[in-house]
Design an enzyme around this catalytic site. Structure first.
Site, PDB file in Angstrom:
ATOM      1  N   SER A 125       0.857  -1.191   0.000  1.00 62.93           N
ATOM      2  CA  SER A 125       0.000   0.000   0.000  1.00 62.93           C
ATOM      3  C   SER A 125       0.884   1.229   0.000  1.00 62.93           C
ATOM      4  CB  SER A 125      -0.861  -0.013   1.279  1.00 62.93           C
ATOM      5  OG  SER A 125      -1.500   1.232   1.484  1.00 62.93           O
ATOM      6  N   TYR A 161      -1.778  -0.856  10.589  1.00 61.75           N
ATOM      7  CA  TYR A 161      -1.974  -1.199   9.163  1.00 61.75           C
ATOM      8  C   TYR A 161      -0.705  -0.861   8.384  1.00 61.75           C
ATOM      9  CZ  TYR A 161      -3.967  -1.268   4.445  1.00 61.75           C
ATOM     10  OH  TYR A 161      -4.220  -1.544   3.118  1.00 61.75           O
TER      11      TYR A 161
HETATM   12  N1  LIG Z   1      -8.679  -0.572  -1.425  1.00 61.64           N
HETATM   13  C1  LIG Z   1      -7.610   0.173  -1.153  1.00 61.64           C
HETATM   14  O1  LIG Z   1      -7.691   1.398  -1.043  1.00 61.64           O
HETATM   15  C2  LIG Z   1      -6.277  -0.481  -0.953  1.00 61.64           C
HETATM   16  C3  LIG Z   1      -5.138   0.332  -0.971  1.00 61.64           C
HETATM   17  C4  LIG Z   1      -3.899  -0.261  -0.732  1.00 61.64           C
HETATM   18  C5  LIG Z   1      -3.795  -1.615  -0.522  1.00 61.64           C
HETATM   19  N2  LIG Z   1      -4.931  -2.384  -0.520  1.00 61.64           N
HETATM   20  C6  LIG Z   1      -4.783  -3.808  -0.247  1.00 61.64           C
HETATM   21  O2  LIG Z   1      -5.424  -4.545  -1.261  1.00 61.64           O
HETATM   22  C7  LIG Z   1      -5.811  -5.812  -0.746  1.00 61.64           C
HETATM   23  C8  LIG Z   1      -7.239  -6.115  -1.163  1.00 61.64           C
HETATM   24  O3  LIG Z   1      -8.108  -5.220  -0.496  1.00 61.64           O
HETATM   25  P1  LIG Z   1      -9.445  -4.643  -1.130  1.00 61.64           P
HETATM   26  O4  LIG Z   1      -9.283  -3.182  -1.180  1.00 61.64           O
HETATM   27  O5  LIG Z   1      -9.825  -5.371  -2.352  1.00 61.64           O
HETATM   28  O6  LIG Z   1     -10.467  -4.934   0.080  1.00 61.64           O
HETATM   29  P2  LIG Z   1     -11.737  -5.885   0.193  1.00 61.64           P
HETATM   30  O7  LIG Z   1     -12.714  -5.576  -0.892  1.00 61.64           O
HETATM   31  O8  LIG Z   1     -12.193  -5.741   1.603  1.00 61.64           O
HETATM   32  O9  LIG Z   1     -11.147  -7.334  -0.043  1.00 61.64           O
HETATM   33  C9  LIG Z   1     -10.388  -7.999   0.929  1.00 61.64           C
HETATM   34  C10 LIG Z   1     -10.378  -9.464   0.583  1.00 61.64           C
HETATM   35  O10 LIG Z   1      -9.596 -10.144   1.575  1.00 61.64           O
HETATM   36  C11 LIG Z   1     -10.289 -11.307   1.953  1.00 61.64           C
HETATM   37  N3  LIG Z   1      -9.924 -11.748   3.296  1.00 61.64           N
HETATM   38  C12 LIG Z   1      -9.970 -11.054   4.457  1.00 61.64           C
HETATM   39  N4  LIG Z   1      -9.596 -11.836   5.473  1.00 61.64           N
HETATM   40  C13 LIG Z   1      -9.320 -13.061   4.943  1.00 61.64           C
HETATM   41  C14 LIG Z   1      -8.892 -14.298   5.488  1.00 61.64           C
HETATM   42  N5  LIG Z   1      -8.673 -14.453   6.808  1.00 61.64           N
HETATM   43  N6  LIG Z   1      -8.713 -15.340   4.651  1.00 61.64           N
HETATM   44  C15 LIG Z   1      -8.927 -15.198   3.330  1.00 61.64           C
HETATM   45  N7  LIG Z   1      -9.326 -14.060   2.749  1.00 61.64           N
HETATM   46  C16 LIG Z   1      -9.515 -12.999   3.555  1.00 61.64           C
HETATM   47  C17 LIG Z   1     -11.762 -10.940   1.850  1.00 61.64           C
HETATM   48  O11 LIG Z   1     -12.535 -12.120   1.611  1.00 61.64           O
HETATM   49  P3  LIG Z   1     -13.437 -12.914   2.669  1.00 61.64           P
HETATM   50  O12 LIG Z   1     -13.997 -11.889   3.613  1.00 61.64           O
HETATM   51  O13 LIG Z   1     -14.483 -13.552   1.807  1.00 61.64           O
HETATM   52  O14 LIG Z   1     -12.512 -13.903   3.287  1.00 61.64           O
HETATM   53  C18 LIG Z   1     -11.757 -10.095   0.590  1.00 61.64           C
HETATM   54  O15 LIG Z   1     -11.881 -10.897  -0.560  1.00 61.64           O
HETATM   55  C19 LIG Z   1      -5.585  -5.749   0.770  1.00 61.64           C
HETATM   56  O16 LIG Z   1      -4.372  -6.396   1.097  1.00 61.64           O
HETATM   57  C20 LIG Z   1      -5.477  -4.251   1.024  1.00 61.64           C
HETATM   58  O17 LIG Z   1      -4.737  -3.972   2.178  1.00 61.64           O
HETATM   59  C21 LIG Z   1      -6.159  -1.849  -0.744  1.00 61.64           C
END
Ligand SMILES: NC(=O)c1ccc[n+]([C@@H]2O[C@H](COP(=O)([O-])OP(=O)(O)OC[C@H]3O[C@@H](n4cnc5c(N)ncnc54)[C@H](OP(=O)(O)O)[C@@H]3O)[C@@H](O)[C@H]2O)c1
Length: 246
Positions: free
Chosen positions: A143, A157
């Site tokens: 991130s 985080y």
């Molecule tokens: N969105 C942003 O602004 C942003 C920015 C920088 C980095 N990121 C990173 O991008 C990645 C994806 O995030 P996102 O933005 O797409 O958020 P999201 O829509 O909340 O997706 C998170 C995913 O992680 C899964 N997850 C959570 N806990 C889990 C576990 N214990 N086992 C397996 N799967 C798990 C969730 O699936 P289930 O709940 O179905 O398990 C979901 O599919 C993360 O690492 C986040 O930190 C996001």
């Protein structure tokens, strides 16, 4: 001629929503064979249906990335089902924002377990396979909070995302002769991530995410890293909304 993505077997964790789901759809459109995992199997099945309806190939696997035995079993199952593994995208993550003084060790544990240990378990499962085949690509979701500490509220985080970036670079130095390693560092991207914050910071997070860019922006960044020739390792990609300062 291959586009660098066609026929590659790509395993994506956390693909039941957000960046993971969009990356799965995008790579499938470009001809990748997709394996997706998360805890919410119904959501994964929706993504598989969307991909197969569009003529692509995908399978879903129930997985909690905090369980290293499950992660190894699922990676083994993917290799059994698809015959090989070319790319692992360690994407599962959560972001409960809260000032340190509100001490919430459950949230700290959850972030360390999913954002750091989950990534390590993915690496642990895929690395022996990549070493044996002398090729493979590890893509980890860090991130912009892994470049600059996001405080107050995002301290733990940020700690997890600094760790992901450090682990990615160390892994690259250790196995980079044959195995590619990429750390993706997005800013605010529209997904369900903003909803993993409850409590006093919830409104601020939702406000911050008003400038979020679509998940497709990250999907294209992942595709860019994968599609490079085998001798080109894209180590880090930083992308954020044009309007985002942090
Ligand atoms: N969105 C942003 O602004 C942003 C920015 C920088 C980095 N990121 C990173 O991008 C990645 C994806 O995030 P996102 O933005 O797409 O958020 P999201 O829509 O909340 O997706 C998170 C995913 O992680 C899964 N997850 C959570 N806990 C889990 C576990 N214990 N086992 C397996 N799967 C798990 C969730 O699936 P289930 O709940 O179905 O398990 C979901 O599919 C993360 O690492 C986040 O930190 C996001």
């Amino acid at each position: 001629m291959s586009n660098g993505i066609q026929d590659k077997v790509v395993f994506i964790t956390g693909a039941s929503s957000g960046l993971g789901a969009e990356t799965a759809r995008h790579l499938a459109e470009r001809g990748a064979r997709i394996a997706i995992a998360a805890r919410r199997k119904d959501k994964l099945d929706d993504v598989v249906r969307q991909i197969t309806a569009a003529g692509g190939e995908a399978r879903a696997y129930s997985l909690d990335v905090t369980d290293k035995v499950q992660v190894k079993d699922v990676v083994d199952a993917v290799i059994d089902d698809f015959g090989r593994l070319d790319v692992i995208v360690n994407n599962a993550g959560l972001m409960p924002i809260r000032p340190m003084v509100e001490v919430n060790t459950d949230e700290w544990d959850a972030m360390i377990d999913v954002n750091i240990k989950g990534v390590l378990y993915g690496i642990a499962a895929a690395l022996p396979v990549f070493v044996a085949q002398q090729s493979g690509h590890v893509i980890n979701l860090s991130s912009v909070a892994g470049i600059k500490v996001f405080a107050p509220g995002g301290t733990v985080y940020s700690g997890t995302k600094f760790a992901v970036r450090a682990i990615s670079d160390g892994l690259r130095q250790e196995v980079g002769a044959h195995i590619r390693v990429t750390s993706i560092q997005p800013g605010a991207v529209d997904s369900e991530l903003k909803f993993s914050t409850s409590g006093t910071a919830a409104d601020n997070v939702l406000d911050f995410y008003k400038i979020a860019i679509p998940a497709s922006s990250v999907a294209r960044a992942v595709a860019f890293a994968i599609e490079q020739p085998a001798e080109v390792d894209v180590n880090e990609i930083v992308l954020r909304p044009t309007a985002q300062e942090f």
